[in-house]
Design a protein around this motif. Structure first.
Motif, mmCIF file in Angstrom:
data_model
loop_
_atom_site.group_PDB
_atom_site.id
_atom_site.type_symbol
_atom_site.label_atom_id
_atom_site.label_comp_id
_atom_site.label_asym_id
_atom_site.label_seq_id
_atom_site.Cartn_x
_atom_site.Cartn_y
_atom_site.Cartn_z
ATOM 1 N N ALA A 14 41.057 -16.923 -48.462
ATOM 2 C CA ALA A 14 41.569 -18.032 -49.263
ATOM 3 C C ALA A 14 42.818 -18.568 -48.585
ATOM 4 O O ALA A 14 43.626 -17.796 -48.071
ATOM 5 N N ILE A 15 42.991 -19.890 -48.612
ATOM 6 C CA ILE A 15 44.214 -20.428 -48.003
ATOM 7 C C ILE A 15 45.386 -20.289 -48.982
ATOM 8 O O ILE A 15 46.525 -20.153 -48.575
ATOM 9 N N ILE A 16 45.065 -20.301 -50.292
ATOM 10 C CA ILE A 16 46.079 -20.019 -51.315
ATOM 11 C C ILE A 16 45.569 -18.861 -52.161
ATOM 12 O O ILE A 16 44.409 -18.882 -52.603
ATOM 13 N N HIS A 17 46.393 -17.892 -52.367
ATOM 14 C CA HIS A 17 45.964 -16.721 -53.118
ATOM 15 C C HIS A 17 47.113 -16.212 -53.987
ATOM 16 O O HIS A 17 48.109 -15.721 -53.467
ATOM 17 N N PHE A 18 46.980 -16.383 -55.305
ATOM 18 C CA PHE A 18 47.954 -15.829 -56.262
ATOM 19 C C PHE A 18 47.384 -14.512 -56.771
ATOM 20 O O PHE A 18 46.241 -14.474 -57.246
ATOM 21 N N ASP A 19 48.166 -13.467 -56.676
ATOM 22 C CA ASP A 19 47.714 -12.164 -57.144
ATOM 23 C C ASP A 19 48.670 -11.680 -58.235
ATOM 24 O O ASP A 19 49.806 -11.331 -57.951
#
Ligand code: ADP
Ligand code: MG
Length: 265
Positions: A14-19
């Motif tokens: 993923a180019i953006i990944h919020f965890d």
């Protein structure tokens, strides 16, 4: 070790990944353990009621707000952290500066520099942040002003332009940094209705003709339907429902989504 400091299984996908990202303002939890991913090249629209945390997601990505818990990766690199000796530690200003180059943002209020010409608005960051020469930056400005249909307005000041033209300059300005990701926060909400279309068509063209990753917050549902690969409905700092526009708009699974969309019929 705290779970939240573990990198996601494969942040490279993923180019953006919020965890599990938590953001609080005082006692108010604005993002509530948010998991959120955007694939490279994907066009994702965020919809949801006022105060649901939509702008906060974009502002955190632009490093205009910090986070309280969790980890974010952008282009495979930790955003609010950096990796030192294998561990994630709070990011240095230098690391944040590097990360910011991945992204460009367009705000509801165009935020142009009022005392600078259109050309100067577009060239300022390429010169001062990327170190381009004036000539190189001017060439780049020409390219992006043409893309937004404003080649003939380069010598004007923002106050001499309509709101729609100003917003198109703001788009050209963000693009001139050649970001991989474009963030749009209600880009047409401050415009008179007759000026909305020209801005939406520029964004639609970008979506169709460029492999940019796009994350948009908008209340223009027809537009969202046309440009998005995926629509995410936010409420109270969480994703209530997400899916392809034809699913979320036409047959939403969740009652809260249905109630929200009623307002736009
Ligand atoms: P949206 O864009 O979905 O309308 P925001 O992300 O702007 O929502 O805001 C989410 C919540 O966070 C709201 O309750 C808002 O009042 C609050 N908030 C946003 N920015 C700040 C701030 N700088 N200080 C305090 N509260 C804030
Ligand atoms: Mg907002």
């Amino acid at each position: 070790m705290n779970d939240a400091t573990q990198p996601p299984a494969d942040p490279g996908q993923a180019i953006i990944h919020f965890d599990k990202v938590v953001k609080r303002f005082g006692d108010v939890t604005v993002l509530d353990s948010l998991d959120f991913e955007v694939a490279k090249g994907e066009k994702v629209t965020i919809i949801g009621p006022s105060g649901s945390g939509k702008s906060t997601v974009l502002r955190i990505l632009m490093t205009l707000e910090t986070i309280d818990e969790g980890v974010i990766h952008v282009a495979g690199k930790p955003l609010w952290h950096e990796r030192r000796n294998g561990a994630l530690v709070p990011a240095s200003e230098e690391h944040l500066r590097e990360m910011r180059k991945e992204m460009g943002m367009v705000f509801q209020q165009f935020n142009l520099f009022p005392h600078m010409t259109v050309r100067r608005n577009v060239t300022e960051a390429p010169v001062h942040v990327l170190g381009l020469s004036r000539a190189e930056a001017n060439e780049r400005a020409e390219e992006y002003l043409a893309l937004v249909g404003l080649s003939d307005q380069a010598d004007k000041f923002p106050s001499q332009l309509s709101g729609g033209q100003q917003q198109r300059v703001a788009i050209a300005r963000a693009l001139a940094m050649r970001p991989n990701i474009m963030l749009f926060d209600e880009p047409t909400s401050a415009l008179d209705p007759e000026l909305v279309g020209e801005v939406l068509s520029v964004i639609q063209r970008l979506a169709e003709e460029h492999d940019l990753t796009m994350l948009l917050v908008t209340h223009e549902m027809q537009f969202a339907k046309r440009v998005s690969d995926r629509v995410c409905f936010f409420d109270k700092g969480r994703i209530v429902e997400q899916g392809p526009p034809e699913q979320v708009f036409v047959e939403p699974h969740e009652e809260r989504t249905r109630d929200f969309l009623q307002n736009f019929l």
